[in-house]
Design a protein around this motif. Structure first.
Motif, short mmCIF file in Angstrom:
data_model
loop_
_atom_site.label_atom_id
_atom_site.label_comp_id
_atom_site.label_asym_id
_atom_site.label_seq_id
_atom_site.Cartn_x
_atom_site.Cartn_y
_atom_site.Cartn_z
N SER A 86 39.07 37.20 27.46
CA SER A 86 37.76 37.30 28.08
C SER A 86 37.45 38.75 28.39
CB SER A 86 37.75 36.48 29.38
OG SER A 86 36.58 36.72 30.11
N GLU A 87 36.16 39.07 28.46
CA GLU A 87 35.77 40.41 28.90
C GLU A 87 36.04 40.57 30.40
OE1 GLU A 87 31.52 41.25 29.34
OE2 GLU A 87 31.16 39.18 28.67
N TYR A 88 36.34 39.46 31.07
CA TYR A 88 36.62 39.50 32.50
C TYR A 88 38.10 39.25 32.76
CZ TYR A 88 31.56 39.04 32.89
OH TYR A 88 30.21 39.24 32.78
N ASN A 144 28.48 27.14 45.72
CA ASN A 144 28.34 27.34 44.27
C ASN A 144 28.36 28.82 43.89
OD1 ASN A 144 28.13 26.06 41.74
ND2 ASN A 144 25.95 26.60 41.62
N VAL A 145 29.35 29.55 44.42
CA VAL A 145 29.41 31.00 44.24
C VAL A 145 30.11 31.37 42.93
CG1 VAL A 145 30.41 33.14 45.14
CG2 VAL A 145 29.31 31.53 46.70
N ASP A 146 29.50 32.26 42.16
CA ASP A 146 30.12 32.87 40.98
C ASP A 146 30.51 34.30 41.32
OD1 ASP A 146 29.58 30.57 39.58
OD2 ASP A 146 27.84 31.37 38.52
N PHE A 147 31.69 34.71 40.85
CA PHE A 147 32.15 36.08 41.09
C PHE A 147 33.11 36.46 39.99
CE2 PHE A 147 35.21 39.06 43.17
CZ PHE A 147 34.32 40.09 43.44
N ASP A 148 32.94 37.63 39.41
CA ASP A 148 33.83 38.04 38.32
C ASP A 148 34.16 39.52 38.42
OD1 ASP A 148 31.59 39.46 36.91
OD2 ASP A 148 30.87 37.41 36.62
N VAL A 149 35.30 39.87 37.83
CA VAL A 149 35.79 41.25 37.84
C VAL A 149 36.29 41.60 36.45
CG1 VAL A 149 37.40 42.89 38.87
CG2 VAL A 149 36.49 41.01 40.26
N LYS A 150 35.90 42.77 35.95
CA LYS A 150 36.33 43.23 34.63
C LYS A 150 37.64 44.02 34.75
CE LYS A 150 31.54 43.65 33.04
NZ LYS A 150 30.48 44.57 32.57
N PRO A 151 38.39 44.14 33.68
CA PRO A 151 39.60 44.96 33.71
C PRO A 151 39.25 46.42 34.03
CG PRO A 151 39.58 43.56 31.76
CD PRO A 151 38.23 43.45 32.38
N GLY A 152 40.04 47.04 34.92
CA GLY A 152 39.82 48.44 35.24
C GLY A 152 38.51 48.72 35.94
N GLU A 153 38.00 47.72 36.67
CA GLU A 153 36.71 47.85 37.35
C GLU A 153 36.92 47.88 38.86
OE1 GLU A 153 32.45 45.58 37.17
OE2 GLU A 153 34.17 44.30 37.58
N VAL A 154 36.11 48.69 39.56
CA VAL A 154 36.02 48.60 41.02
C VAL A 154 34.76 47.79 41.33
CG1 VAL A 154 35.77 49.86 43.19
CG2 VAL A 154 37.17 50.82 41.35
N LEU A 205 45.14 43.13 39.82
CA LEU A 205 43.94 43.04 40.63
C LEU A 205 44.33 43.24 42.09
CD1 LEU A 205 40.92 42.36 41.07
CD2 LEU A 205 41.56 39.95 41.12
N ILE A 206 43.84 44.30 42.71
CA ILE A 206 44.16 44.61 44.10
C ILE A 206 42.89 44.46 44.94
CG2 ILE A 206 44.99 46.37 45.71
CD1 ILE A 206 46.66 47.53 43.49
N ILE A 207 42.99 43.66 45.99
CA ILE A 207 41.87 43.45 46.91
C ILE A 207 42.07 44.36 48.11
CG2 ILE A 207 40.64 41.76 48.32
CD1 ILE A 207 42.15 39.63 46.43
N MET A 208 41.08 45.17 48.43
CA MET A 208 41.15 46.07 49.58
C MET A 208 40.08 45.65 50.59
SD MET A 208 41.84 49.80 47.86
CE MET A 208 43.20 50.05 46.71
N ASN A 245 44.05 53.61 35.18
CA ASN A 245 45.25 52.96 34.66
C ASN A 245 45.03 51.49 34.36
OD1 ASN A 245 47.95 54.72 34.72
ND2 ASN A 245 46.63 55.44 36.37
N GLY A 246 43.76 51.05 34.40
CA GLY A 246 43.44 49.69 34.02
C GLY A 246 43.59 48.65 35.12
N VAL A 247 43.87 49.10 36.37
CA VAL A 247 43.99 48.17 37.49
C VAL A 247 42.60 47.89 38.05
CG1 VAL A 247 44.99 47.77 39.77
CG2 VAL A 247 46.30 49.01 38.03
N SER A 248 42.28 46.64 38.30
CA SER A 248 40.99 46.26 38.89
C SER A 248 41.10 46.24 40.40
CB SER A 248 40.55 44.89 38.37
OG SER A 248 40.45 44.89 36.96
N VAL A 249 40.00 46.56 41.07
CA VAL A 249 39.96 46.60 42.54
C VAL A 249 38.74 45.84 43.04
CG1 VAL A 249 39.76 48.06 44.59
CG2 VAL A 249 41.17 48.82 42.66
N ILE A 250 38.97 44.89 43.95
CA ILE A 250 37.86 44.28 44.71
C ILE A 250 37.80 45.03 46.03
CG2 ILE A 250 36.96 42.21 45.83
CD1 ILE A 250 38.47 40.54 43.78
#
Length: 517
Positions: A15-17, A36-46, A175-178, A203-208
Protein backbone atom coordinates in the motif's frame (compact mmCIF):
# COMPACT_ATOMS: atom_id res chain seq x y z
CA UNK A 1 -1.34 3.29 -6.16
CA UNK A 2 -0.93 -0.32 -5.01
CA UNK A 3 1.81 -2.66 -6.17
CA UNK A 4 2.56 -6.36 -5.75
CA UNK A 5 5.66 -7.94 -4.31
CA UNK A 6 6.77 -11.55 -3.87
CA UNK A 7 7.88 -12.96 -0.54
CA UNK A 8 8.38 -16.36 1.03
CA UNK A 9 4.70 -16.30 1.87
CA UNK A 10 3.57 -15.65 -1.67
CA UNK A 11 2.26 -12.48 -3.27
CA UNK A 12 0.95 -9.64 -1.12
CA UNK A 13 -0.23 -6.12 -1.83
CA UNK A 14 1.90 -3.12 -0.98
CA UNK A 15 0.00 0.00 0.00
CA UNK A 16 1.04 3.61 -0.42
CA UNK A 17 0.14 3.86 3.28
CA UNK A 18 2.04 2.35 6.18
CA UNK A 19 -1.08 2.67 8.37
CA UNK A 20 -4.75 2.87 7.46
CA UNK A 21 -7.53 3.12 10.04
CA UNK A 22 -10.91 2.88 8.35
CA UNK A 23 -14.31 3.64 9.85
CA UNK A 24 -13.10 3.47 13.46
CA UNK A 25 -15.92 3.56 16.01
CA UNK A 26 -15.72 3.81 19.79
CA UNK A 27 -18.28 4.56 22.50
CA UNK A 28 -18.14 4.76 26.29
CA UNK A 29 -21.38 4.18 28.20
CA UNK A 30 -23.37 4.56 24.95
CA UNK A 31 -21.66 7.91 24.34
CA UNK A 32 -19.96 7.86 20.91
CA UNK A 33 -16.41 9.21 21.09
CA UNK A 34 -15.19 8.20 17.61
CA UNK A 35 -17.68 8.21 14.77
CA UNK A 36 -16.55 6.40 11.63
CA UNK A 37 -13.07 7.96 11.68
CA UNK A 38 -10.56 7.38 8.85
CA UNK A 39 -6.87 8.07 9.48
CA UNK A 40 -3.80 7.09 7.49
CA UNK A 41 -0.04 7.59 7.55
CA UNK A 42 2.44 7.22 4.70
CA UNK A 43 5.93 5.74 5.07
CA UNK A 44 8.46 8.36 6.18
CA UNK A 45 5.71 10.91 6.83
CA UNK A 46 5.15 13.27 9.77
CA UNK A 47 1.36 13.31 10.14
CA UNK A 48 0.02 15.73 12.74
CA UNK A 49 -3.19 15.07 14.67
CA UNK A 50 -5.03 18.03 16.19
CA UNK A 51 -8.33 18.76 17.88
CA UNK A 52 -9.77 20.33 21.01
CA UNK A 53 -9.81 18.45 24.31
CA UNK A 54 -12.37 15.66 23.91
CA UNK A 55 -12.17 15.60 20.12
CA UNK A 56 -11.10 11.93 20.15
CA UNK A 57 -7.32 12.12 19.55
CA UNK A 58 -6.31 10.14 22.64
CA UNK A 59 -8.99 7.49 22.05
CA UNK A 60 -7.85 6.97 18.46
CA UNK A 61 -4.22 6.54 19.58
CA UNK A 62 -5.20 4.18 22.41
CA UNK A 63 -7.00 1.98 19.89
CA UNK A 64 -3.92 2.02 17.66
CA UNK A 65 -1.66 1.00 20.57
CA UNK A 66 -3.97 -1.70 21.93
CA UNK A 67 -5.10 0.06 25.10
CA UNK A 68 -8.74 0.28 23.99
CA UNK A 69 -10.58 -2.19 21.73
CA UNK A 70 -12.37 -0.60 18.80
CA UNK A 71 -16.14 -1.02 18.47
CA UNK A 72 -16.05 -1.00 14.69
CA UNK A 73 -13.84 -0.39 11.69
CA UNK A 74 -10.61 -1.92 10.35
CA UNK A 75 -6.89 -1.32 10.77
CA UNK A 76 -4.39 -2.05 7.99
CA UNK A 77 -0.61 -2.03 8.40
CA UNK A 78 1.56 -2.40 5.33
CA UNK A 79 -1.60 -3.16 3.39
CA UNK A 80 -2.52 -6.12 5.60
CA UNK A 81 -5.56 -6.23 7.87
CA UNK A 82 -4.40 -6.47 11.50
CA UNK A 83 -5.95 -6.79 14.96
CA UNK A 84 -4.30 -4.80 17.76
CA UNK A 85 -5.58 -6.07 21.08
CA UNK A 86 -2.71 -5.11 23.37
CA UNK A 87 0.62 -3.29 23.50
CA UNK A 88 2.53 -6.37 22.34
CA UNK A 89 0.45 -6.55 19.15
CA UNK A 90 1.37 -2.94 18.40
CA UNK A 91 5.05 -3.49 19.21
CA UNK A 92 5.28 -6.52 16.91
CA UNK A 93 4.00 -4.40 14.04
CA UNK A 94 6.58 -1.70 14.83
CA UNK A 95 4.26 0.85 16.48
CA UNK A 96 5.60 2.77 19.51
CA UNK A 97 4.18 5.65 21.55
CA UNK A 98 6.16 8.26 23.47
CA UNK A 99 3.98 9.94 26.09
CA UNK A 100 4.54 13.18 28.00
CA UNK A 101 5.34 11.12 31.11
CA UNK A 102 8.54 9.32 30.21
CA UNK A 103 9.04 5.68 31.24
CA UNK A 104 12.80 5.69 31.89
CA UNK A 105 14.57 4.44 35.03
CA UNK A 106 16.69 7.41 36.20
CA UNK A 107 19.40 5.40 37.98
CA UNK A 108 20.23 3.28 34.90
CA UNK A 109 22.47 4.33 32.03
CA UNK A 110 21.33 5.27 28.55
CA UNK A 111 22.38 1.84 27.28
CA UNK A 112 20.65 -0.02 30.11
CA UNK A 113 17.38 1.87 29.56
CA UNK A 114 17.40 1.31 25.80
CA UNK A 115 18.19 -2.41 26.12
CA UNK A 116 15.84 -3.05 29.04
CA UNK A 117 13.90 -6.22 28.23
CA UNK A 118 16.11 -6.83 25.19
CA UNK A 119 19.33 -7.74 27.01
CA UNK A 120 22.03 -9.69 25.15
CA UNK A 121 23.60 -12.63 27.00
CA UNK A 122 26.52 -14.94 26.52
CA UNK A 123 26.93 -18.01 28.66
CA UNK A 124 24.17 -16.81 31.02
CA UNK A 125 25.88 -13.45 31.62
CA UNK A 126 25.01 -10.03 30.24
CA UNK A 127 27.00 -9.16 27.14
CA UNK A 128 27.50 -5.50 28.03
CA UNK A 129 29.90 -4.88 25.16
CA UNK A 130 27.44 -6.06 22.51
CA UNK A 131 24.57 -4.06 24.02
CA UNK A 132 26.67 -0.91 24.16
CA UNK A 133 27.80 -1.44 20.56
CA UNK A 134 24.16 -1.69 19.38
CA UNK A 135 23.23 1.49 21.20
CA UNK A 136 26.24 3.37 19.80
CA UNK A 137 25.27 2.25 16.29
CA UNK A 138 21.72 3.58 16.84
CA UNK A 139 23.01 6.89 18.20
CA UNK A 140 25.33 7.35 15.22
CA UNK A 141 22.77 6.21 12.62
CA UNK A 142 20.27 8.90 13.62
CA UNK A 143 22.80 11.58 14.52
CA UNK A 144 21.79 11.80 18.19
CA UNK A 145 24.10 13.49 20.67
CA UNK A 146 24.14 11.12 23.63
CA UNK A 147 26.68 9.40 25.85
CA UNK A 148 25.66 5.72 26.04
CA UNK A 149 27.24 5.42 29.51
CA UNK A 150 25.55 8.46 31.10
CA UNK A 151 23.02 7.91 33.85
CA UNK A 152 19.56 9.06 32.73
CA UNK A 153 19.10 11.13 35.90
CA UNK A 154 22.01 13.33 34.75
CA UNK A 155 20.33 14.16 31.41
CA UNK A 156 18.11 17.10 30.51
CA UNK A 157 14.43 16.50 29.76
CA UNK A 158 15.16 16.84 26.06
CA UNK A 159 17.94 14.26 26.21
CA UNK A 160 15.70 11.87 28.13
CA UNK A 161 13.11 12.18 25.40
CA UNK A 162 15.81 11.28 22.90
CA UNK A 163 16.49 8.11 24.91
CA UNK A 164 12.78 7.24 24.67
CA UNK A 165 12.96 7.64 20.90
CA UNK A 166 16.03 5.38 20.79
CA UNK A 167 14.15 2.76 22.82
CA UNK A 168 11.46 2.77 20.16
CA UNK A 169 13.99 2.56 17.33
CA UNK A 170 15.80 -0.33 19.05
CA UNK A 171 12.55 -2.27 18.74
CA UNK A 172 12.53 -1.69 14.97
CA UNK A 173 9.66 0.77 15.24
CA UNK A 174 8.43 2.03 11.90
CA UNK A 175 5.71 4.28 13.32
CA UNK A 176 6.38 6.46 16.38
CA UNK A 177 3.55 8.36 18.07
CA UNK A 178 4.62 11.53 19.90
CA UNK A 179 2.04 12.96 22.31
CA UNK A 180 2.68 16.64 23.17
CA UNK A 181 6.44 15.99 23.01
CA UNK A 182 7.54 19.60 23.61
CA UNK A 183 5.26 20.33 26.59
CA UNK A 184 8.20 20.17 29.04
CA UNK A 185 11.00 21.22 26.68
CA UNK A 186 12.87 24.50 26.39
CA UNK A 187 13.06 26.24 23.01
CA UNK A 188 16.56 24.87 22.42
CA UNK A 189 15.49 21.33 23.35
CA UNK A 190 12.46 21.62 21.08
CA UNK A 191 14.68 22.62 18.16
CA UNK A 192 16.86 19.57 18.83
CA UNK A 193 13.75 17.35 18.83
CA UNK A 194 12.59 18.81 15.51
CA UNK A 195 15.98 17.95 14.01
CA UNK A 196 15.60 14.38 15.30
CA UNK A 197 12.14 14.13 13.75
CA UNK A 198 13.64 15.27 10.45
CA UNK A 199 16.26 12.53 10.71
CA UNK A 200 13.56 9.94 11.43
CA UNK A 201 11.63 11.05 8.35
CA UNK A 202 14.78 10.84 6.21
CA UNK A 203 15.34 7.29 7.49
CA UNK A 204 11.84 6.22 6.48
CA UNK A 205 10.32 6.24 9.99
CA UNK A 206 6.77 7.62 10.18
CA UNK A 207 5.69 9.94 13.00
CA UNK A 208 2.21 10.75 14.31
CA UNK A 209 2.66 14.13 15.97
CA UNK A 210 0.00 15.20 18.48
CA UNK A 211 0.27 18.80 19.60
CA UNK A 212 -1.73 21.88 20.50
CA UNK A 213 1.08 24.09 19.19
CA UNK A 214 0.20 25.22 15.70
CA UNK A 215 3.61 26.71 14.94
CA UNK A 216 5.20 23.27 15.48
CA UNK A 217 2.65 21.53 13.26
CA UNK A 218 3.14 24.19 10.59
CA UNK A 219 6.90 23.59 10.73
CA UNK A 220 6.97 19.79 10.90
CA UNK A 221 3.89 18.21 9.39
CA UNK A 222 3.63 16.77 5.89
CA UNK A 223 -0.11 16.40 6.49
CA UNK A 224 -2.55 17.31 9.25
CA UNK A 225 -5.75 15.55 10.32
CA UNK A 226 -8.21 17.62 12.38
CA UNK A 227 -10.73 15.84 14.62
CA UNK A 228 -13.80 17.55 16.06
CA UNK A 229 -16.39 15.89 18.28
CA UNK A 230 -15.21 12.41 17.28
CA UNK A 231 -15.40 13.08 13.54
CA UNK A 232 -12.60 13.61 11.03
CA UNK A 233 -13.20 17.23 10.10
CA UNK A 234 -10.42 17.63 7.52
CA UNK A 235 -7.12 16.31 6.17
CA UNK A 236 -4.79 19.11 5.07
CA UNK A 237 -1.68 18.90 2.92
CA UNK A 238 1.36 20.89 4.02
CA UNK A 239 0.57 23.94 1.88
CA UNK A 240 -3.01 23.97 3.25
CA UNK A 241 -1.96 24.24 6.91
CA UNK A 242 -2.95 27.87 7.59
CA UNK A 243 -3.10 28.50 11.38
CA UNK A 244 -6.28 30.57 11.45
CA UNK A 245 -8.12 28.06 9.25
CA UNK A 246 -6.95 25.14 11.39
CA UNK A 247 -8.42 26.84 14.47
CA UNK A 248 -11.74 27.30 12.70
CA UNK A 249 -11.80 23.65 11.69
CA UNK A 250 -11.11 22.57 15.27
CA UNK A 251 -13.90 24.58 16.86
CA UNK A 252 -16.42 24.83 13.99
CA UNK A 253 -17.16 28.03 12.13
CA UNK A 254 -20.74 28.14 13.38
CA UNK A 255 -19.45 28.91 16.88
CA UNK A 256 -18.49 32.41 15.72
CA UNK A 257 -21.94 33.69 16.54
CA UNK A 258 -23.53 31.03 18.71
CA UNK A 259 -21.07 30.70 21.59
CA UNK A 260 -20.20 34.00 23.23
CA UNK A 261 -18.79 34.87 26.62
CA UNK A 262 -20.31 36.85 29.42
CA UNK A 263 -19.80 40.61 29.33
CA UNK A 264 -16.18 41.14 30.38
CA UNK A 265 -15.33 44.15 32.52
CA UNK A 266 -12.62 45.64 34.70
CA UNK A 267 -13.74 45.64 38.33
CA UNK A 268 -14.09 48.94 40.18
CA UNK A 269 -13.20 47.20 43.46
CA UNK A 270 -9.75 47.75 45.07
CA UNK A 271 -6.78 45.79 43.73
CA UNK A 272 -6.10 42.80 45.98
CA UNK A 273 -3.18 41.17 44.17
CA UNK A 274 -0.61 42.71 41.86
CA UNK A 275 2.20 40.94 40.02
CA UNK A 276 5.05 42.83 38.33
CA UNK A 277 7.53 41.34 35.85
CA UNK A 278 7.44 37.88 37.44
CA UNK A 279 9.95 35.57 35.75
CA UNK A 280 10.96 31.95 36.13
CA UNK A 281 13.73 31.20 33.66
CA UNK A 282 12.75 28.77 30.93
CA UNK A 283 9.11 28.67 32.10
CA UNK A 284 7.58 32.17 31.97
CA UNK A 285 8.80 35.77 31.81
CA UNK A 286 7.71 39.33 32.60
CA UNK A 287 4.26 38.42 33.90
CA UNK A 288 2.41 41.53 35.10
CA UNK A 289 -1.26 41.90 36.04
CA UNK A 290 -3.67 43.18 38.69
CA UNK A 291 -6.53 41.23 40.26
CA UNK A 292 -9.36 42.93 42.15
CA UNK A 293 -11.40 41.95 45.16
CA UNK A 294 -14.42 39.88 44.23
CA UNK A 295 -13.07 39.23 40.72
CA UNK A 296 -12.70 35.91 38.90
CA UNK A 297 -9.61 36.35 36.74
CA UNK A 298 -9.22 33.56 34.20
CA UNK A 299 -5.89 32.25 32.88
CA UNK A 300 -6.31 30.61 29.47
CA UNK A 301 -3.68 28.97 27.29
CA UNK A 302 -2.49 25.72 25.75
CA UNK A 303 -0.80 22.84 27.55
CA UNK A 304 2.70 23.94 28.57
CA UNK A 305 1.99 27.68 28.15
CA UNK A 306 3.01 28.38 31.76
CA UNK A 307 -0.36 29.10 33.42
CA UNK A 308 -0.05 26.56 36.24
CA UNK A 309 3.56 27.51 36.91
CA UNK A 310 2.61 31.20 37.30
CA UNK A 311 -0.09 30.61 39.91
CA UNK A 312 2.04 28.08 41.81
CA UNK A 313 4.78 30.72 42.18
CA UNK A 314 2.22 33.24 43.41
CA UNK A 315 1.01 30.74 46.00
CA UNK A 316 4.57 29.95 47.12
CA UNK A 317 4.65 26.32 45.94
CA UNK A 318 7.45 26.98 43.41
CA UNK A 319 10.32 29.50 43.36
CA UNK A 320 10.71 32.31 40.84
CA UNK A 321 13.84 34.14 39.67
CA UNK A 322 12.77 37.78 39.57
CA UNK A 323 9.79 40.11 39.81
CA UNK A 324 7.51 41.34 42.56
CA UNK A 325 4.23 40.23 44.12
CA UNK A 326 2.06 42.65 46.06
CA UNK A 327 -0.87 41.73 48.31
CA UNK A 328 -3.17 44.49 49.54
CA UNK A 329 -0.57 47.06 48.55
CA UNK A 330 2.41 45.48 50.32
CA UNK A 331 5.16 43.46 48.66
CA UNK A 332 5.27 39.84 49.84
CA UNK A 333 7.72 36.97 49.50
CA UNK A 334 5.44 34.00 48.98
CA UNK A 335 5.70 30.84 51.04
CA UNK A 336 2.91 28.36 51.60
CA UNK A 337 2.60 28.81 55.41
CA UNK A 338 2.76 32.61 55.16
CA UNK A 339 0.27 32.72 52.30
CA UNK A 340 -2.21 30.46 54.07
CA UNK A 341 -2.04 32.85 57.03
CA UNK A 342 -2.62 35.79 54.67
CA UNK A 343 -5.76 34.08 53.31
CA UNK A 344 -4.47 32.34 50.18
CA UNK A 345 -5.75 28.93 49.08
CA UNK A 346 -4.85 26.56 46.26
CA UNK A 347 -6.90 23.85 44.58
CA UNK A 348 -4.21 22.17 42.43
CA UNK A 349 -4.52 20.70 38.96
CA UNK A 350 -3.63 17.21 40.23
CA UNK A 351 -6.28 16.87 42.89
CA UNK A 352 -5.53 13.20 43.64
CA UNK A 353 -1.77 13.66 43.86
CA UNK A 354 -1.69 17.07 45.56
CA UNK A 355 -5.18 18.09 46.65
CA UNK A 356 -6.26 15.46 49.16
CA UNK A 357 -5.17 12.37 51.06
CA UNK A 358 -7.27 9.50 49.62
CA UNK A 359 -7.27 7.24 52.70
CA UNK A 360 -8.30 10.00 55.10
CA UNK A 361 -11.95 10.85 55.68
CA UNK A 362 -13.66 13.97 54.36
CA UNK A 363 -13.55 15.30 57.91
CA UNK A 364 -9.78 14.84 58.24
CA UNK A 365 -9.06 16.24 54.77
CA UNK A 366 -11.09 19.36 55.53
CA UNK A 367 -9.24 19.73 58.85
CA UNK A 368 -5.76 19.59 57.25
CA UNK A 369 -5.67 23.32 56.46
CA UNK A 370 -7.59 24.32 59.59
CA UNK A 371 -5.65 22.87 62.51
CA UNK A 372 -4.50 26.38 63.46
CA UNK A 373 -8.10 27.03 64.53
CA UNK A 374 -9.07 23.47 65.52
CA UNK A 375 -6.21 22.89 67.95
CA UNK A 376 -5.04 24.58 71.12
CA UNK A 377 -1.66 23.94 72.73
CA UNK A 378 -1.09 21.13 70.24
CA UNK A 379 -4.32 19.30 71.13
CA UNK A 380 -7.01 18.95 68.45
CA UNK A 381 -10.58 19.71 69.47
CA UNK A 382 -12.22 16.55 68.11
CA UNK A 383 -15.71 17.97 68.47
CA UNK A 384 -14.84 21.09 66.47
CA UNK A 385 -13.16 18.91 63.85
CA UNK A 386 -16.29 16.79 63.53
CA UNK A 387 -18.60 19.82 63.36
CA UNK A 388 -16.48 21.44 60.62
CA UNK A 389 -16.48 18.24 58.56
CA UNK A 390 -20.25 17.84 58.83
CA UNK A 391 -20.78 21.52 58.05
CA UNK A 392 -18.73 21.31 54.83
CA UNK A 393 -20.45 18.09 53.70
CA UNK A 394 -23.82 19.79 54.10
CA UNK A 395 -22.79 23.16 52.70
CA UNK A 396 -21.26 21.72 49.52
CA UNK A 397 -23.69 18.78 49.18
CA UNK A 398 -20.84 16.26 49.20
CA UNK A 399 -22.35 12.86 48.54
CA UNK A 400 -22.76 10.55 50.35
CA UNK A 401 -23.65 12.85 53.27
CA UNK A 402 -21.12 11.26 55.59
CA UNK A 403 -17.96 13.10 56.67
CA UNK A 404 -16.32 9.82 57.75
CA UNK A 405 -16.05 8.37 54.22
CA UNK A 406 -12.50 8.32 52.76
CA UNK A 407 -12.18 10.98 50.05
CA UNK A 408 -10.59 8.39 47.73
CA UNK A 409 -13.94 6.56 47.64
CA UNK A 410 -15.85 9.58 46.31
CA UNK A 411 -16.66 10.44 42.70
CA UNK A 412 -14.45 12.97 40.91
CA UNK A 413 -16.88 15.84 41.44
CA UNK A 414 -17.28 15.12 45.15
CA UNK A 415 -13.50 14.76 45.54
CA UNK A 416 -13.11 18.22 44.04
CA UNK A 417 -15.70 19.63 46.42
CA UNK A 418 -13.82 18.07 49.32
CA UNK A 419 -10.64 19.85 48.17
CA UNK A 420 -12.51 23.17 47.98
CA UNK A 421 -14.05 22.51 51.40
CA UNK A 422 -10.62 22.74 53.04
CA UNK A 423 -10.59 26.45 52.29
CA UNK A 424 -14.26 27.38 52.52
CA UNK A 425 -14.34 27.82 56.28
CA UNK A 426 -11.39 30.24 56.25
CA UNK A 427 -11.50 33.96 55.55
CA UNK A 428 -10.20 33.59 52.00
CA UNK A 429 -8.64 36.61 50.34
CA UNK A 430 -7.13 34.92 47.25
CA UNK A 431 -8.38 31.57 45.93
CA UNK A 432 -6.29 29.88 43.23
CA UNK A 433 -8.07 27.02 41.47
CA UNK A 434 -6.45 25.04 38.64
CA UNK A 435 -8.57 22.95 36.24
CA UNK A 436 -11.55 22.93 38.65
CA UNK A 437 -13.81 20.58 36.68
CA UNK A 438 -11.41 18.23 34.88
CA UNK A 439 -12.90 14.74 34.80
CA UNK A 440 -16.18 15.53 36.53
CA UNK A 441 -19.75 15.41 35.26
CA UNK A 442 -21.91 18.29 34.07
CA UNK A 443 -24.00 18.50 37.24
CA UNK A 444 -20.92 18.68 39.45
CA UNK A 445 -19.44 21.33 37.15
CA UNK A 446 -22.38 23.64 37.76
CA UNK A 447 -21.98 23.18 41.52
CA UNK A 448 -18.26 24.06 41.31
CA UNK A 449 -19.13 27.18 39.29
CA UNK A 450 -21.62 28.18 41.98
CA UNK A 451 -18.92 27.80 44.62
CA UNK A 452 -16.51 30.01 42.66
CA UNK A 453 -19.17 32.67 42.22
CA UNK A 454 -19.89 32.45 45.95
CA UNK A 455 -16.20 33.05 46.73
CA UNK A 456 -16.24 36.13 44.49
CA UNK A 457 -19.48 37.47 45.96
CA UNK A 458 -17.82 37.43 49.40
CA UNK A 459 -14.92 39.57 48.13
CA UNK A 460 -12.42 36.79 47.46
CA UNK A 461 -10.10 37.23 44.48
CA UNK A 462 -10.30 34.07 42.39
CA UNK A 463 -7.50 33.09 39.99
CA UNK A 464 -8.95 30.45 37.67
CA UNK A 465 -6.77 28.29 35.40
CA UNK A 466 -8.72 26.21 32.89
CA UNK A 467 -8.18 24.45 29.56
CA UNK A 468 -11.95 24.29 29.02
CA UNK A 469 -12.72 27.24 26.73
CA UNK A 470 -16.45 27.29 27.41
CA UNK A 471 -15.82 27.10 31.15
CA UNK A 472 -13.36 29.97 31.34
CA UNK A 473 -15.57 32.15 29.14
CA UNK A 474 -18.63 31.38 31.28
CA UNK A 475 -17.11 31.93 34.70
CA UNK A 476 -14.43 34.62 34.31
CA UNK A 477 -14.90 38.37 34.66
CA UNK A 478 -11.66 38.93 32.73
CA UNK A 479 -9.29 36.56 30.91
CA UNK A 480 -5.51 36.67 30.51
CA UNK A 481 -4.24 34.47 27.67
CA UNK A 482 -0.81 32.95 28.33
CA UNK A 483 1.20 31.90 25.27
CA UNK A 484 4.76 30.54 25.44
CA UNK A 485 5.29 31.77 28.98
CA UNK A 486 4.04 35.32 28.43
CA UNK A 487 0.72 37.15 28.57
CA UNK A 488 -0.28 37.42 24.91
CA UNK A 489 -3.63 39.13 25.30
CA UNK A 490 -6.17 40.34 27.87
CA UNK A 491 -9.93 40.17 27.31
CA UNK A 492 -11.48 42.74 29.63
CA UNK A 493 -14.14 44.54 27.62
CA UNK A 494 -17.37 43.34 25.99
CA UNK A 495 -17.97 39.83 24.67
CA UNK A 496 -15.79 37.35 22.82
CA UNK A 497 -16.32 34.05 21.02
CA UNK A 498 -14.58 30.72 21.40
CA UNK A 499 -12.81 31.47 18.13
CA UNK A 500 -11.45 34.75 19.51
CA UNK A 501 -10.07 32.99 22.59
CA UNK A 502 -8.58 30.04 20.74
CA UNK A 503 -6.91 32.33 18.19
CA UNK A 504 -5.22 34.13 21.09
CA UNK A 505 -4.17 30.82 22.69
CA UNK A 506 -2.38 29.94 19.46
CA UNK A 507 -0.75 33.36 19.41
CA UNK A 508 -2.73 34.58 16.39
CA UNK A 509 -3.85 38.21 16.46
CA UNK A 510 -7.04 39.41 14.82
CA UNK A 511 -5.23 41.12 11.94
CA UNK A 512 -3.43 37.87 11.02
CA UNK A 513 -6.66 35.92 11.34
CA UNK A 514 -8.44 38.27 8.96
CA UNK A 515 -5.54 38.15 6.52
CA UNK A 516 -5.55 34.34 6.45
CA UNK A 517 -9.31 33.97 6.75
Amino acid sequence: MKMLCRSGRGVRKLSEYLLEMKGIMKSFNDNPVLKNVDFDVKPGEVHALMGENGAGKSTLIKILTGIYPKDGGEIFFDGQSVEINNKNDASKLGISCIYQELSLIPTLTVTQNIMLGKEKRIGGFLNKGKMRKEVVELINRYGFHLNPDANVESLTIGQRQTVEILKALSEQSRLIIMDEPTASLSSKESDALFEIIGNLRNNGVSVIYISHRLEEVYRLADRLTVLRDGVREAVLEKDEIVPAEVVRLMIGKELKHSSQSNEFRVSDQPVSLEVKNLTRKGVFHDISFQAHRGEILGFAGLVGAGRTEIVRCIYGADPYDSGQIFFEGKEIKPSIPANIERGFGLVPEDRRGQGFTPLLSIERNVALTNYDTLARNGVVNAGAERRLGNEMVEKLSIRPFDSQIPVGNLSGGNQQKAVVAKWLSRDMKVMIIDEPTAGIDIGAKDEIYRILEDFASRGTTVLLVSSDIQEIMKVSHRILVVTKGAIFKEFSNGRITEEDLMMAEFGIDEEEAEKNG
